[in-house]
Motif scaffolding. Sequence first.
Motif, mmCIF file in Angstrom:
data_model
loop_
_atom_site.group_PDB
_atom_site.id
_atom_site.type_symbol
_atom_site.label_atom_id
_atom_site.label_comp_id
_atom_site.label_asym_id
_atom_site.label_seq_id
_atom_site.Cartn_x
_atom_site.Cartn_y
_atom_site.Cartn_z
ATOM 1 N N LEU A 1 0.820 -1.208 0.000
ATOM 2 C CA LEU A 1 0.000 0.000 0.000
ATOM 3 C C LEU A 1 0.853 1.257 0.000
ATOM 4 O O LEU A 1 0.615 2.206 -0.763
ATOM 5 N N PHE B 1 -7.647 4.416 -0.659
ATOM 6 C CA PHE B 1 -8.794 3.656 -0.170
ATOM 7 C C PHE B 1 -10.101 4.363 -0.494
ATOM 8 O O PHE B 1 -11.089 3.723 -0.877
ATOM 9 N N ARG C 1 -1.224 3.543 -6.477
ATOM 10 C CA ARG C 1 -1.931 3.083 -5.284
ATOM 11 C C ARG C 1 -2.855 1.906 -5.596
ATOM 12 O O ARG C 1 -2.951 0.958 -4.811
ATOM 13 N N THR D 1 -2.589 -1.919 -4.155
ATOM 14 C CA THR D 1 -3.673 -2.746 -3.634
ATOM 15 C C THR D 1 -3.755 -4.056 -4.400
ATOM 16 O O THR D 1 -3.972 -5.128 -3.813
#
Length: 418
Positions: free
Chosen positions: A70, A218, A352, A356
């Motif tokens: 992450l 996120f 990012r 993930t």
Amino acid sequence: MGAVGAVVADRRPLRIPAFRRLWVSSIVTALGSQLTAVAVPKQIYDITGSSAYVGLTGLFGLVPLLVFGLWGGAIADTVDRRVLLLVSNIGIALAALLLWAQAFVGLDSVWVVLALLSVNQAFFAINMPTRQAVVARVVPEHLLPSAAALTGTMATFGAVFGPMLAGALLPVVGLSTLYLVDTLALVAVLWAVWKLPPLPPLSGKIRAAGLRDVLQGFRYLATQKVLLASFVVDVVAMVAGMPRALFPEMAERTFGDPPGGGTALGWLYAGIPLGALLLGLMSGWAHRIGRHGVAVAVSIGVWGLAMVGFGLAQSLWLAVFFLALGGVADMVSAIFRQAILQQATTDEMRGRMQGTFTVVVAGGPRLADMTHGWAAAAVGTSAATAGGGVLVVIGVVVAVALLPAFWRYRAPTEAKPS
């Protein structure tokens, strides 16, 4: 000519110099990295004689993947991706060198091996999202499924022949040499990365990445339901259905390998990537498929059924057949999940999201190492493997029912060639 081109792998991305350098460099490392992937669980099983201890490789690999996957993805969005590739490749090479040193001197410490595995996985977790974000930067959108197929094909080439080579070399040169070959391969890849052009953020602003950047990733993912679903179904497939932690025990107790290692171990590790390699070589049709969500869901169902067959097989060659069938299904899933990810993500979030993706793709099998290792210790390898396959089929049906947008997802029309 047209019929052949519709079947064999689409080679157009290789006309792009930056992608070609990355792809060619992976030929060497694809073999070397698989030697270490075989050597670590084999060394731990040799020391302990326990699949439960082999399952600990999942825990020690998962934690750094979660943290650095992450964070590494966030870093890839804020710095020059070429520089980050160089640094992370050097780190992986140093970890492989230390693995060779401990095996060469005969420390026989499970905890040293596991600690070095954690270091290796931390740098790997930074390297992989960076590399994939580079691909999406240099390859046109309509060629991304083809680029994913080429990349996956080369990775599976190493995953097929690396374990087979490891199985052949183990009785001859010993386990420590496998780590040394991986180290040399990792050093070789640095040249190809050095030759890449600078790849700073498109905004031109290079800065440090922190927790805020991770949280932004996120929040972005929460708004992208199709991306989220692609991660969920892969977690189902890998956590419930990846039996690799059981390969050392099954090679000896089910398929008759000698205690020092043999060909059955190599074939078990090679089975899944063998199927994936064959599919990759015949992936010329991939860029013509528009129903990406359907392709992923169906292939994961086939993966689950293949693992049921593998768990019940008592013949080595039947077991390898089911593993190869699983590899075909996994490669189809990987091609279209990667295409969905790269097409549906903006460049400023690509690192990012790739981070993930790395956590899911690499972390899922490590969770499976723990669950399968412990389940096998309780109910045996056959029940653990076949039962996991059944759970995959049930899980993907439930996931599609709860996330119907994923089943309906189609590739953007502008992403497909005319």
